[in-house]
Design a protein around this motif. Structure first.
Motif, mmCIF file in Angstrom:
data_model
loop_
_atom_site.group_PDB
_atom_site.id
_atom_site.type_symbol
_atom_site.label_atom_id
_atom_site.label_comp_id
_atom_site.label_asym_id
_atom_site.label_seq_id
_atom_site.Cartn_x
_atom_site.Cartn_y
_atom_site.Cartn_z
ATOM 1 N N ASP A 173 30.219 20.089 -0.756
ATOM 2 C CA ASP A 173 28.894 19.932 -0.160
ATOM 3 C C ASP A 173 28.870 21.198 1.122
ATOM 4 O OD1 ASP A 173 29.714 18.797 2.113
ATOM 5 O OD2 ASP A 173 27.947 17.371 2.094
ATOM 6 N N GLY A 174 29.706 21.499 2.043
ATOM 7 C CA GLY A 174 28.655 22.926 2.542
ATOM 8 C C GLY A 174 29.880 22.489 3.999
ATOM 9 N N THR A 181 25.133 26.857 9.296
ATOM 10 C CA THR A 181 25.876 25.532 8.015
ATOM 11 C C THR A 181 25.988 26.278 7.227
ATOM 12 O OG1 THR A 181 23.492 24.571 7.526
ATOM 13 C CG2 THR A 181 25.416 23.330 8.716
ATOM 14 N N ASN A 183 26.415 26.116 2.708
ATOM 15 C CA ASN A 183 26.141 25.629 1.585
ATOM 16 C C ASN A 183 27.359 25.780 0.058
ATOM 17 O OD1 ASN A 183 23.692 23.949 2.543
ATOM 18 N ND2 ASN A 183 22.604 25.182 2.392
ATOM 19 N N LYS A 205 32.730 15.542 0.524
ATOM 20 C CA LYS A 205 31.554 15.360 1.585
ATOM 21 C C LYS A 205 31.777 15.819 2.693
ATOM 22 C CE LYS A 205 27.687 13.071 0.983
ATOM 23 N NZ LYS A 205 27.358 11.685 0.107
ATOM 24 N N ASN A 208 26.586 16.727 4.272
ATOM 25 C CA ASN A 208 26.056 15.751 4.227
ATOM 26 C C ASN A 208 24.659 15.661 3.979
ATOM 27 O OD1 ASN A 208 27.061 12.821 4.130
ATOM 28 N ND2 ASN A 208 26.843 12.889 7.052
ATOM 29 N N SER A 209 24.641 17.233 2.769
ATOM 30 C CA SER A 209 23.556 18.072 2.478
ATOM 31 C C SER A 209 23.272 17.528 0.802
ATOM 32 C CB SER A 209 23.542 18.945 2.845
ATOM 33 O OG SER A 209 24.560 19.333 1.312
ATOM 34 N N GLU A 210 22.496 17.525 0.506
ATOM 35 C CA GLU A 210 22.026 17.157 -0.897
ATOM 36 C C GLU A 210 21.929 18.120 -1.853
ATOM 37 O OE1 GLU A 210 19.230 15.204 -2.439
ATOM 38 O OE2 GLU A 210 19.404 14.178 -0.799
#
Ligand code: WTA
Length: 631
Positions: A173-174, A181, A183, A205, A208-210
């Protein structure tokens, strides 16, 4: 296990033996590994096609040599020691036994998602243990890994995926890097819009980003891991099957997929790791590179794990949360061997010495440098303040194409000379050639650096373009591998690399093709033409100086500069952003249209006193204008 060299005399006799009888020399070392079937022929080669085969007919799996063979003796020893970006997050110790299980489990995930022998699998991940695990999981099932540095843009990632026709992308996720951070998933999503070969993307993961998960294509790694067990038989591979592809820059716009094979790479990375760093069983070894570069492949993952070492993996950057981070980590994990790049040394040298003196660095025994020539000031600072005049500095010269360290001191065994990579490792036969392609014998000479005999970890081809491989490395000087580097051999036969002699520049230890950066700049709609040169930069070694011809009427101001930088970030990534942009009305060209970079380099260096002969230029007056406008 490979035995290491213990004295200078032994180095000399090993070297002599490796030249007199290379096959016997390497066969002896290769015997120390686990093979499923012994090879039929140690070496077959010619540098004309070129064709290089080591340990032909031998069958093995490199992960059995990195993992399984250590389990009995070192099962509970830490294999990977991971230090996170944020110092308040806990470090993670992964033992050989755990690493073996996690690699097998990950390998099963790959299989469940359609991965199999011979597939190309792309990895676009931050510096977390799962990256190293994923690399090994590919090797476990016989898939070819192609790791793309997580600082590259969507376009650069897509180009690399498409060139190798990868069917699986491993990403996250990133990632965390210092205060930032990144993405990665959204960059990967953008890339995958143009990558029809990708069937599955497996996502870790980490931050924990969208993220958006594309139905049918994207799956979470943790969900997939829950479905499989921790047993996975290692695929039987041929010594000459490809292990990985790693893209690097050349003198044309298109990156090259350097291809390495399993057997020779395995033998040479362990051999060079043990000897250069003089690794001892309980040493904690830290290479600060990213696994996205060859240094991370050979000297974070394969070399150390083959040797059964504890290898440290660091997620962060040297200056976060402050400029003492490297030294804090050295103290915290009692690092014995520390391997970094001159650009990092220079950046930290520029900070308050209090950041160093706060920490206990007495565990250090060996220091290393890689990626670019180290200047004498940085060498001395490293030696005095980090090594406390008590640690040999191994200045290791090598390349993505060479797979392993080629010219370097062996710590504490062979002599040092600041700014010199010094002597070739056993098995490596360097030579210098003059402009006519003749070998320059004797000492106290300069020339272009070539290697005249194969070594086990050399590249075999460029992915999908063998002819380009021949042209680039084997056609300039017949019968020799040409490195692209200029070099001096001193009165004692010690080598000093002086830098690239082709259109490649080295920025913070990263190779960059001038054409690649120019192509990116030219994508700006108002740029008509551009030319890139390197110039001396205090921290980066070389900075990027761009000369741009703009459409008439286009404002030549800082806003345009910002737009150009954004273009380069988009097309390649932030590492390729020019440090200086000068707008010019023309470029110095010969009558045949070739840009005279020599003149542009001089101007960028601020040395305009002696530009040499400019009379052959199409329009000599343009030089005056460029000189006046120089930044
Ligand atoms: C340069 C990195 C001087 C050189 C391992 C080479 C060096 C290019 C050194 C390869 C060194 C690497 N001294 N120059 N110790 N190490 N170089 O492929 O120009 O990213 O050709 O491999 O870096 O860069 P690459």
């Amino acid at each position: 296990m490979i035995q290491k060299i213990n004295s200078f005399e032994e180095y000399q006799s090993e070297y002599a033996k490796s030249v007199a009888n290379p096959e016997e020399f390497w066969a002896e070392h290769a015997q120390t590994f686990q093979w499923k079937k012994q090879w039929d022929k140690t070496l077959e080669w010619n540098f004309e096609e070129p064709k290089i085969e080591w340990f032909k007919g031998g069958k093995l799996n490199i992960t059995e040599n990195c993992l399984d063979r250590h389990l009995e003796e070192r099962g509970d020893k830490t294999a990977i020691l991971w230090e996170p970006n944020d110092p308040s997050e806990s470090a993670i110790h992964i033992t050989y036994k755990e690493l073996h299980e996690r690699v097998c489990q990950f390998a099963n995930v790959l299989k469940n998602n359609g991965g199999k022998k011979g597939d190309r699998i792309c990895l676009y991940m931050p510096m977390v243990p799962e990256l190293a695990i994923a690399v090994l999981a590919c090797a476990r099932i016989g898939a070819i890994h192609s790791v793309v540095f997580a600082g590259f843009s969507a376009k650069a990632l897509a180009d690399r995926i498409n060139d190798a026709k990868c069917n699986i992308l491993l990403t996250s996720d990133g990632g965390f890097r210092g205060a930032k951070t990144i993405n990665l998933k959204s960059i990967a999503d953008e890339a995958l819009e143009n990558c029809s070969s990708i069937q599955k993307s497996i996502v870790l993961k980490r931050i924990n980003s969208e993220v958006t998960m594309k139905e049918g294509r994207d799956v979470w790694l943790h969900d997939e891991l829950a479905k499989v067990d921790v047993n996975c038989k290692a695929e039987e591979m041929d010594a000459e099957d490809p292990l990985f592809i790693l893209y690097t820059s050349g003198s044309t716009g298109q990156p090259k997929g350097v291809q390495h094979t399993i057997g020779g790479y395995m033998v040479y990375t362990e051999y060079s790791f043990r000897n250069v760093f003089q690794y001892e069983e309980n040493d904690v070894y830290w290479c600060t590179a990213d696994i996205g570069w060859v240094t991370g492949h050979s000297y974070i993952v394969y070399g150390p794990l083959l040797a059964g070492a504890t290898t440290v993996m660091f997620e962060g950057v040297p200056t976060y949360p402050d400029a003492g981070r490297f030294w804090e980590v050295v103290e915290k994990h009692k690092i014995n061997a520390f391997y970094t790049a001159p650009t990092a040394i220079r950046a930290l040298q520029a900070c308050d010495i209090g950041f160093v003196n706060k920490y206990d660095l007495s565990s250090l025994k060996v220091l290393g440098s890689v990626g670019e020539p180290i200047n004498v000031e940085a060498w001395e600072w490293y030696n005095k303040h980090i090594g406390k005049n008590n640690c040999p500095i191994v200045d290791t010269w090598w390349q993505t194409e060479t797979g392993g360290i080629m010219i370097s001191p062996l710590a504490g065994i062979t002599p040092l000379k600041p700014t010199y990579a010094t002597l070739p490792l056993p098995g490596i036969q360097p030579c210098l050639v003059d402009a006519d392609g003749n070998e320059t014998e004797g000492n106290d000479v300069v020339g272009n650096l070539c290697i005249k005999f194969p070594w086990p970890s050399m590249l075999r081809t460029l992915w999908g373009d063998h002819e380009r491989c021949r042209q680039t490395y084997f056609a300039t000087y017949s019968g020799k591998y040409f490195t692209g580097d200029g070099c001096k051999r001193d009165e004692n036969g010690m080598y000093r690399i002086t830098g690239r002699v082709d259109d490649v520049i080295n920025v913070s230890g990263h190779r960059m093709g001038t054409a690649e950066v120019e192509n990116a700049i030219n994508e700006h709609e108002a740029v008509i033409e551009s030319a890139i040169v390197g110039y001396p930069h205090d921290i980066k070694g070389q900075g990027i100086y761009a000369y741009c011809i703009m459409e008439t009427g286009k404002a030549v101001d800082d806003k345009t500069r910002t737009e150009i930088l954004a273009k380069v970030t988009d097309i390649i990534g932030p590492i390729a952003k020019p440090d200086k942009i000068q707008f010019v009305s023309g470029l110095p060209k010969t009558r045949s249209g070739k840009i005279m970079r020599r003149i542009l380099r001089k101007i960028a260096e601020g040395d305009t006193s002696n530009l040499g002969d400019t009379s052959t230029l199409l329009d000599p007056s343009v030089v005056e204008e460029i000189k006046i406008g120089a930044l």
